[in-house]
Motif scaffolding. Structure first.
Motif, PDB file in Angstrom:
ATOM      1  N   GLU A 153      -5.937  -2.777  -1.378  1.00  0.00           N
ATOM      2  CA  GLU A 153      -6.021  -2.741   0.085  1.00  0.00           C
ATOM      3  C   GLU A 153      -6.967  -3.819   0.606  1.00  0.00           C
ATOM      4  O   GLU A 153      -6.650  -4.538   1.565  1.00  0.00           O
ATOM      5  CB  GLU A 153      -6.495  -1.365   0.555  1.00  0.00           C
ATOM      6  N   THR A 154      -8.119  -3.961  -0.039  1.00  0.00           N
ATOM      7  CA  THR A 154      -9.088  -4.980   0.382  1.00  0.00           C
ATOM      8  C   THR A 154      -8.516  -6.381   0.224  1.00  0.00           C
ATOM      9  O   THR A 154      -8.620  -7.223   1.122  1.00  0.00           O
ATOM     10  CB  THR A 154     -10.383  -4.847  -0.439  1.00  0.00           C
ATOM     11  N   LEU A 183       0.832  -1.209   0.000  1.00  0.00           N
ATOM     12  CA  LEU A 183       0.000   0.000   0.000  1.00  0.00           C
ATOM     13  C   LEU A 183       0.861   1.251   0.000  1.00  0.00           C
ATOM     14  O   LEU A 183       0.547   2.239  -0.666  1.00  0.00           O
ATOM     15  CB  LEU A 183      -0.933  -0.011   1.219  1.00  0.00           C
ATOM     16  N   ARG A 223     -15.730  -2.772   4.212  1.00  0.00           N
ATOM     17  CA  ARG A 223     -15.081  -3.850   3.453  1.00  0.00           C
ATOM     18  C   ARG A 223     -15.706  -5.206   3.762  1.00  0.00           C
ATOM     19  O   ARG A 223     -15.019  -6.193   4.007  1.00  0.00           O
ATOM     20  CB  ARG A 223     -13.576  -3.856   3.696  1.00  0.00           C
ATOM     21  N   GLU A 260      -7.618   0.944  -3.722  1.00  0.00           N
ATOM     22  CA  GLU A 260      -8.607   0.444  -2.765  1.00  0.00           C
ATOM     23  C   GLU A 260      -8.842  -1.054  -2.954  1.00  0.00           C
ATOM     24  O   GLU A 260      -8.965  -1.795  -1.970  1.00  0.00           O
ATOM     25  CB  GLU A 260      -9.927   1.204  -2.919  1.00  0.00           C
ATOM     26  N   ASP A 261      -8.879  -1.509  -4.199  1.00  0.00           N
ATOM     27  CA  ASP A 261      -9.020  -2.943  -4.470  1.00  0.00           C
ATOM     28  C   ASP A 261      -7.849  -3.719  -3.861  1.00  0.00           C
ATOM     29  O   ASP A 261      -8.021  -4.779  -3.265  1.00  0.00           O
ATOM     30  CB  ASP A 261      -9.055  -3.210  -5.981  1.00  0.00           C
ATOM     31  N   THR A 289      -7.849  -0.648  -8.670  1.00  0.00           N
ATOM     32  CA  THR A 289      -7.537   0.551  -7.903  1.00  0.00           C
ATOM     33  C   THR A 289      -6.725   0.208  -6.652  1.00  0.00           C
ATOM     34  O   THR A 289      -6.631  -0.957  -6.259  1.00  0.00           O
ATOM     35  CB  THR A 289      -8.826   1.267  -7.462  1.00  0.00           C
ATOM     36  N   ARG A 317       0.767   4.195  -2.746  1.00  0.00           N
ATOM     37  CA  ARG A 317       0.413   5.558  -2.343  1.00  0.00           C
ATOM     38  C   ARG A 317       1.583   6.522  -2.498  1.00  0.00           C
ATOM     39  O   ARG A 317       1.411   7.630  -3.007  1.00  0.00           O
ATOM     40  CB  ARG A 317      -0.091   5.552  -0.904  1.00  0.00           C
ATOM     41  N   HIS A 351     -19.559  -1.450   1.784  1.00  0.00           N
ATOM     42  CA  HIS A 351     -18.335  -1.133   1.045  1.00  0.00           C
ATOM     43  C   HIS A 351     -17.328  -0.446   1.961  1.00  0.00           C
ATOM     44  O   HIS A 351     -16.137  -0.775   1.945  1.00  0.00           O
ATOM     45  CB  HIS A 351     -18.672  -0.231  -0.138  1.00  0.00           C
ATOM     46  N   ALA A 352     -17.790   0.514   2.765  1.00  0.00           N
ATOM     47  CA  ALA A 352     -16.901   1.252   3.662  1.00  0.00           C
ATOM     48  C   ALA A 352     -16.270   0.330   4.701  1.00  0.00           C
ATOM     49  O   ALA A 352     -15.107   0.501   5.076  1.00  0.00           O
ATOM     50  CB  ALA A 352     -17.665   2.382   4.353  1.00  0.00           C
ATOM     51  N   THR A 388       0.149   8.082  -5.703  1.00  0.00           N
ATOM     52  CA  THR A 388      -0.781   9.078  -5.173  1.00  0.00           C
ATOM     53  C   THR A 388      -0.034  10.348  -4.786  1.00  0.00           C
ATOM     54  O   THR A 388      -0.427  11.447  -5.181  1.00  0.00           O
ATOM     55  CB  THR A 388      -1.538   8.531  -3.944  1.00  0.00           C
ATOM     56  N   CYS A 407      -7.489  -6.756  -9.415  1.00  0.00           N
ATOM     57  CA  CYS A 407      -7.525  -5.437  -8.778  1.00  0.00           C
ATOM     58  C   CYS A 407      -7.237  -4.344  -9.809  1.00  0.00           C
ATOM     59  O   CYS A 407      -6.389  -4.505 -10.684  1.00  0.00           O
ATOM     60  CB  CYS A 407      -6.491  -5.354  -7.654  1.00  0.00           C
TER      61      CYS A 407
END
Length: 251
Positions: free
Chosen positions: A179-180, A113, A239, A176-177, A174, A117, A236-237, A121, A172
């Protein structure tokens, strides 16, 4: 990090103290001194005289070179996980083997991650991003991490992952994908150690990790309920997915 953010935001010491957990006699952090620090530089000087001196020295070195609170937090994160992995390496084989697997999965999760990031990011240079990563992951060692920070997109990072992570994250798209998926990977390791191994030091650590994540999900659902969010958005929030494996860890 709560104190760091409070001092940076110029909160009153009482307001910062209200955000902290009272660990009583188990506390090793000089919280009372830290919350009264005038600025980040003084906070790090105080921290250097505590049990967290190694973390503080690295963070202060970063801060003196470039006074940026984001880089200070990143340095603290790196030193925390690096120190955790180092301590586990000294354990005897009976406890060490399983605990190294758990900590290694957690370090892999955080490192991947951070790669995404920091590079894609925040736009940090490859060398800078690599410097902020913690060593001693399970699947992602120094050589793999060095290759990942040189990739030019999220898709290239996923493609460059070693097996079995490249297969697990193949769908995956994103960050976020990712991370999950990595959270699920770590939780599966923890559940295996909790349910499939004889008693060892890794089992209570696995229990605590799973319990902490359940509490995080509960908090996310409570906040979603207070904000009157739609059920799917709350799931979703937090997970939560329909196909998520059972994460009950006793009661």
């Amino acid at each position: 990090k709560t104190i760091l953010r409070g001092v940076r935001a110029k909160w009153k010491p009482e307001a910062i103290g209200a955000e902290l957990l009272d660990l009583g006699a188990m506390a090793a952090l000089p919280s009372e001194h830290l919350i009264h620090a005038e600025d980040i530089a003084e906070l790090l000087r105080i921290l250097e005289k505590s049990a967290y001196a190694g973390m503080a020295r690295q963070a202060r070195s970063v801060f003196e070179t470039q006074p940026d609170w984001f880089r200070v937090e990143a340095a603290l994160d790196r030193e925390y996980f690096a120190g955790l992995a180092k301590r586990v390496s000294f354990l005897h084989e009976a406890d060490g083997r399983h605990l190294r697997r758990l900590i290694g999965a957690l370090v892999d999760q955080m490192n991947l991650l951070w790669v995404l990031r920091y590079r894609h990011t925040y736009g940090l240079a490859s060398a800078h991003a690599y410097f902020l990563l913690a060593p001693a992951g399970h699947h992602l060692g120094r050589r793999q991490l060095l290759a990942l920070v040189q990739q030019e997109s999220v898709e290239e990072v996923i493609t460059a992952l070693p097996p079995p992570l490249n297969q697990r994250l193949a769908t995956c798209v994103t960050i976020e994908d990712v991370e999950t998926a990595m959270r699920q990977e770590t939780e599966e390791v923890a559940r295996f150690l909790l349910y499939r191994t004889n008693f060892n030091l890794a089992r209570p650590c696995a229990y605590l990790l799973l319990r902490e994540r359940q509490l995080w999900q509960l908090h996310a659902l409570l906040k979603g309920s207070q904000l009157q969010l739609a059920p799917e958005l709350m799931r979703h929030a937090a997970r939560l997915t329909a196909a998520a494996p059972d994460t009950r860890v006793g009661g």
